[in-house]
Design a protein around this motif. Structure first.
Motif, PDB file in Angstrom:
ATOM      1  N   GLU A 156       0.841  -1.204   0.000  1.00 47.01           N
ATOM      2  CA  GLU A 156       0.000   0.000   0.000  1.00 47.01           C
ATOM      3  C   GLU A 156       0.878   1.256   0.000  1.00 47.01           C
ATOM      4  OE1 GLU A 156      -1.926   1.492   3.583  1.00 47.01           O
ATOM      5  OE2 GLU A 156      -1.484   3.224   2.334  1.00 47.01           O
ATOM      6  N   GLU A 157       1.938   1.200   0.805  1.00 42.29           N
ATOM      7  CA  GLU A 157       2.802   2.369   0.912  1.00 42.29           C
ATOM      8  C   GLU A 157       3.561   2.621  -0.393  1.00 42.29           C
ATOM      9  OE1 GLU A 157       4.663   2.243   4.641  1.00 42.29           O
ATOM     10  OE2 GLU A 157       5.586   4.208   4.415  1.00 42.29           O
ATOM     11  N   ARG A 188       1.025   4.216  -3.024  1.00 37.91           N
ATOM     12  CA  ARG A 188       0.158   5.342  -2.674  1.00 37.91           C
ATOM     13  C   ARG A 188       0.360   6.455  -3.700  1.00 37.91           C
ATOM     14  NH1 ARG A 188       4.792   5.745  -0.110  1.00 37.91           N
ATOM     15  NH2 ARG A 188       5.533   7.675   0.844  1.00 37.91           N
ATOM     16  N   TRP A 231      -5.565  11.006   1.761  1.00 37.13           N
ATOM     17  CA  TRP A 231      -5.335   9.629   1.327  1.00 37.13           C
ATOM     18  C   TRP A 231      -6.178   8.650   2.154  1.00 37.13           C
ATOM     19  CZ3 TRP A 231      -5.022   6.214  -1.924  1.00 37.13           C
ATOM     20  CH2 TRP A 231      -4.344   5.003  -1.798  1.00 37.13           C
ATOM     21  N   GLN A 232      -6.207   8.842   3.454  1.00 30.63           N
ATOM     22  CA  GLN A 232      -6.991   7.938   4.299  1.00 30.63           C
ATOM     23  C   GLN A 232      -8.480   8.093   3.992  1.00 30.63           C
ATOM     24  OE1 GLN A 232      -5.687   5.504   5.925  1.00 30.63           O
ATOM     25  NE2 GLN A 232      -3.648   6.272   5.395  1.00 30.63           N
ATOM     26  N   LEU A 271      -9.115   6.048   0.913  1.00 32.25           N
ATOM     27  CA  LEU A 271      -9.089   4.605   1.192  1.00 32.25           C
ATOM     28  C   LEU A 271     -10.379   4.161   1.874  1.00 32.25           C
ATOM     29  CD1 LEU A 271      -5.482   3.683   2.438  1.00 32.25           C
ATOM     30  CD2 LEU A 271      -6.609   2.979   0.336  1.00 32.25           C
ATOM     31  N   LEU A 277      -1.706   8.497  -9.407  1.00 33.26           N
ATOM     32  CA  LEU A 277      -1.095   7.237  -8.957  1.00 33.26           C
ATOM     33  C   LEU A 277       0.303   7.089  -9.557  1.00 33.26           C
ATOM     34  CD1 LEU A 277      -4.318   5.052  -9.259  1.00 33.26           C
ATOM     35  CD2 LEU A 277      -3.369   6.152  -7.226  1.00 33.26           C
ATOM     36  N   TYR A 280      -4.832  -2.506  -7.910  1.00 32.69           N
ATOM     37  CA  TYR A 280      -4.733  -1.498  -6.861  1.00 32.69           C
ATOM     38  C   TYR A 280      -5.533  -1.918  -5.629  1.00 32.69           C
ATOM     39  CZ  TYR A 280      -1.938   2.174  -8.994  1.00 32.69           C
ATOM     40  OH  TYR A 280      -0.889   2.881  -9.496  1.00 32.69           O
ATOM     41  N   ARG A 281      -6.748  -2.454  -5.852  1.00 31.85           N
ATOM     42  CA  ARG A 281      -7.574  -2.860  -4.712  1.00 31.85           C
ATOM     43  C   ARG A 281      -6.845  -3.895  -3.863  1.00 31.85           C
ATOM     44  NH1 ARG A 281     -12.518  -3.344  -7.996  1.00 31.85           N
ATOM     45  NH2 ARG A 281     -12.618  -5.560  -7.571  1.00 31.85           N
ATOM     46  N   TRP A 312      -3.850  -2.301  -2.024  1.00 32.12           N
ATOM     47  CA  TRP A 312      -4.241  -1.400  -0.933  1.00 32.12           C
ATOM     48  C   TRP A 312      -5.039  -2.115   0.152  1.00 32.12           C
ATOM     49  CZ3 TRP A 312      -6.240   2.846  -4.802  1.00 32.12           C
ATOM     50  CH2 TRP A 312      -5.143   3.517  -5.338  1.00 32.12           C
ATOM     51  N   THR A 366       0.842  -8.498  -8.712  1.00 31.67           N
ATOM     52  CA  THR A 366       0.914  -8.212  -7.276  1.00 31.67           C
ATOM     53  C   THR A 366       1.905  -9.157  -6.596  1.00 31.67           C
ATOM     54  OG1 THR A 366      -1.136  -9.457  -7.123  1.00 31.67           O
ATOM     55  CG2 THR A 366      -1.303  -7.086  -6.822  1.00 31.67           C
TER      56      THR A 366
END
Lengths: 444, 290
Positions: free
Chosen positions: A54-55, A58, A85-86, A89, A120, A129-130, A133, A287
């Motif tokens: 995730e990091e 981001r 960002w949060q 999410l 992105l 991405y899902r 993250w 991934t």
């Protein structure tokens, strides 16, 4: 007699104590399975041991589009970035988007606001991405339309635009979101004012949605601290049994280690090249390749603070043939800007068996240099590029991105400081780099 | 406090502790040494049978194990290129080309190449001796090679490795390797090829040993290393069916570097003159060279 017995038992006890100490020391220092090697003065410690996908994926930048065509940019580390960002999410849908809309709608929302646009770091499918993250479990299907941005629309009807900016394609997913109040929660004075570049500028064609600083920008360079590399310590991270790795001291100060299979070249500045030939195997899910890359970085010195994935190239030989290899390039940010040069600071080649190639261009950064200088504005730079390329009768390809960065030298090359540069990117991955202070070309 | 009673308890406790530590040390050592255990006669026979199925035979004797060895620190031997050129061409040293830091001298009949890493290559131009010509005698070749080595100043530390007559090509090759502290440095070599016309080709790379470095480590037995290698039969050179000797020494690639470490290897030499180098720490093949 009693005295003699007492002396004998004392001597026996002393002997047993000595023997136990000796055996413990022998096990500790000479056991082939317990030796750990000397600790040393070592700078490349793990900076972000808990880093995850995730990091690394981001947003590279978040643009808040306010009403009245005002735009504020937030980069990782800026006040307000984490809040935005949060918030995203928490509100992003967990499903696939279905409704294709005109890209013009996205352009209009950018101008009218209120909206928040997330740029992105790399173009991936929305499912990828899902999974990265943590919005859905990893391991499922990865296919869905590619996106390189998404935009939260904060006016009615609220929802999310999923944007493939490269292809000028957009989908809308209507969803209840927090209202524009979120923009009011941003810290006072947070964000840098930016303006959108036109899509045609003095004969240069530019992608939509490119934002550059609104006013003059003062930037310093990045001063470099003397390197304190501990080669032995670093080599220990790369070989299963480092004592089997023999050392080659090269004429330029670099040291090469090899155990006959893998090879590691360490440069005094902190750069390194590592190769471990392995059969390619079958192609990896994206991934899975990213997870392998992150796990490798974590166990080999740790990824630097502010690391972000910049490019992913499955089957990189360009022939369309399945090679079973994936190339991943990462950048990291300092003073809010990415560091890169002709190569990216971290490049990995991943196969089913693991990492087969890794290069790292690393500099020990002491902090900003004392003097700040005004950098060329994006418009001035583009004018100069248009003029120079026009005089040389060279065709300028369409630019997909333009941004400020710090220029990393070539692998192993000396440098006293890192200068700010403008990076112009093309859709095919080409990069033109210009000195941001002087406008002089540095590389392409 | 009853001191004598306390002592008895302590003696019992320390005895138990020492027994525990002793068992731990023993089992650790067992695990460590198992990898380097001297193979049994049955294991050797088994390996020979496996080799036979590949049509490979062992002409020499099996060295079972060698003393533990550390790495060997070496550096390239600087070569005074112009001086070597004067010895080859006499007073009429031809002009040089210098691609990639190499020096190439050629008068159209002879070519000499000297690299910064201390490698010398010489060959005589012109048509090769027709097939079927008589290969020069071993004794004559040895004398001529030693004369060259004497002029080069390489004789101390140089040991005759082999002389091989190839009657088909009408050539005789002779190879000298370097010896340091009783161990051969296989990467150091002076290699000659003679025809009836004299010296046709010469290759030299001669290292400067700077001393042993690192800890002494046990070496894997060559029987174990070869048995492991049989899992990859492609590693065996196709036409080499007779192993002439297996010896321990040092080997490393030649680097254009300040200094480097050479690793102990088992050299498996075939009758044809080709060699396999097996890393004596891991048993993995290092490199195959002519």
């Amino acid at each position: 007699m009693r005295f003699r017995t007492a002396t004998a038992t004392s001597l026996l006890l002393a002997f047993l104590v000595f023997l136990s100490l000796f055996q413990t020391a022998r096990l500790w220092y000479f056991s082939p399975y317990l030796s750990s090697g000397p600790a040393g003065d070592y700078d490349l410690k793990v900076e972000k041991p808990g880093i995850d996908l995730e990091e690394c994926l981001r947003p590279l930048a978040i643009i808040a589009h306010l009403e009245g065509s005002q735009h504020l940019e937030f980069r990782p580390g800026d006040p307000g970035y984490d809040l935005l960002w949060q918030e995203a999410l928490a509100h992003l849908p967990r499903e696939d988007f279905l409704t294709r809309v005109s890209y013009g709608e996205v352009k209009q929302i950018r101008q009218s606001g209120p909206a928040v646009e997330y740029i992105l770091p790399v173009r991936l499918s929305w499912r990828q991405y899902r999974q990265a993250w943590g919005l859905e479990p990893a391991g499922g299907a990865e296919e869905s339309p590619a996106i390189d941005r998404f935009l939260l629309r904060l006016s009615r009807p609220t929802g999310v635009y999923f944007v493939d900016n490269l292809q000028a394609d957009a989908h809308f997913f209507e969803k209840a979101l927090l209202s524009a109040e979120i923009l009011g929660q941003l810290p006072k004075g947070a964000g840098r004012a930016v303006v959108e570049l036109p899509t045609q500028f003095k004969g240069i064609s530019l992608a939509d949605g490119l934002f550059v600083p609104a006013g003059p920008v003062l930037l310093s360079g990045l001063a470099l601290a003397p390197a304190r590399m501990n080669f032995e310590q670093e080599a220990r991270l790369f070989f299963v049994d480092p004592s089997l790795a023999r050392k080659v001291e090269e004429r330029d100060g670099a040291v090469f280690y090899t155990d006959g299979v893998g090879g590691l070249r360490l440069y005094p500045q902190g750069d390194l090249e590592y190769t471990l030939p392995q059969p390619a195997g079958s192609s990896l899910r994206l991934t899975a390749a990213l997870e392998k890359a992150v796990a490798f970085l974590k166990s080999h010195g740790g990824p630097p603070e502010g690391v972000l994935v910049k490019e992913i190239r499955p089957d990189p030989n360009g022939s369309g043939e399945k090679t079973g290899r994936t190339e991943i390039a990462l950048i990291f940010l300092r003073e809010g800007l990415p560091l890169l040069g002709e190569r990216f600071p971290l490049e990995l080649e991943i196969s089913e068996g693991g990492v087969t190639r890794f290069t790292r261009i690393w500099r020990f950064i002491a902090g900003p240099t004392p003097n700040k200088r005004t950098v060329f504005s994006a418009e001035s730079l583009l004018s100069r590029v248009a003029q120079e390329e026009g005089e040389a009768r060279r065709q300028i390809p369409r630019l997909s991105n333009i941004y400020l960065a710090y220029y990393l030298p070539r692998l192993g090359a000396p440098a006293s400081y890192l200068r700010p540069v403008w990076v112009l990117e093309t859709p095919t991955g080409g990069r033109y780099i210009y000195d941001a202070w002087t406008g002089a070309p540095l590389g392409r | 406090m009853d001191w004598s009673r306390a002592k008895v308890i302590l003696i019992l406790a320390f005895s138990l502790l020492n027994i525990f530590l002793g068992v731990l040390t023993y089992s650790n050592n067992q695990r460590y040494y198992e990898r380097w255990a001297v193979p049994t006669a049955a294991e050797v026979r088994n390996l020979e049978n496996q080799l036979k199925t590949l049509g490979v035979t062992m002409a020499g004797t099996w060295p079972l194990r060698a003393a533990p060895l550390p790495f060997l620190l070496v550096k390239a031997s600087p070569v005074p290129a112009d001086e070597v050129a004067r010895k080859v061409f006499g007073l009429n040293v031809p002009g040089i080309k210098q691609p990639n830091g190499e020096k190439i001298y050629s008068d159209g009949q002879q070519t000499l190449l000297v690299t910064e890493a201390g490698i010398i290559r010489y060959h005589r131009e012109g048509p090769a001796k027709p097939a079927g010509g008589k290969a020069p005698e071993k004794g004559q070749v040895k004398t001529e090679a030693e004369t060259v080595l004497q002029r080069r100043g390489l004789l101390p530390g140089a040991r005759l490795d082999y002389i091989h007559q190839d009657e088909e090509r009408g050539r005789t090759t002779v190879r000298y390797s370097q010896v340091y502290e009783g161990l051969e440095i296989f990467s150091s070599e002076a290699w000659f090829e003679f025809s009836a016309n004299g010296l046709e080709e010469y290759r030299e790379r001669w290292l400067v040993p700077l001393g042993f470095t690192g800890e002494k480590r046990l070496l894997v037995s060559p029987v174990v290393a070869l048995a492991r290698l049989l899992q990859r039969p492609d590693v065996f050179p196709g036409d080499d069916k007779v192993i002439e000797s297996i010896t321990v020494g040092y080997y490393s690639a030649i680097y254009d570097a300040r200094q480097w470490e050479a690793t102990p290897v088992w050299r498996v030499r075939f009758k044809s003159g080709k060699s396999l180098y097996l890393n004596a720490y891991t048993g993995e093949p290092e490199k195959e060279t002519p």
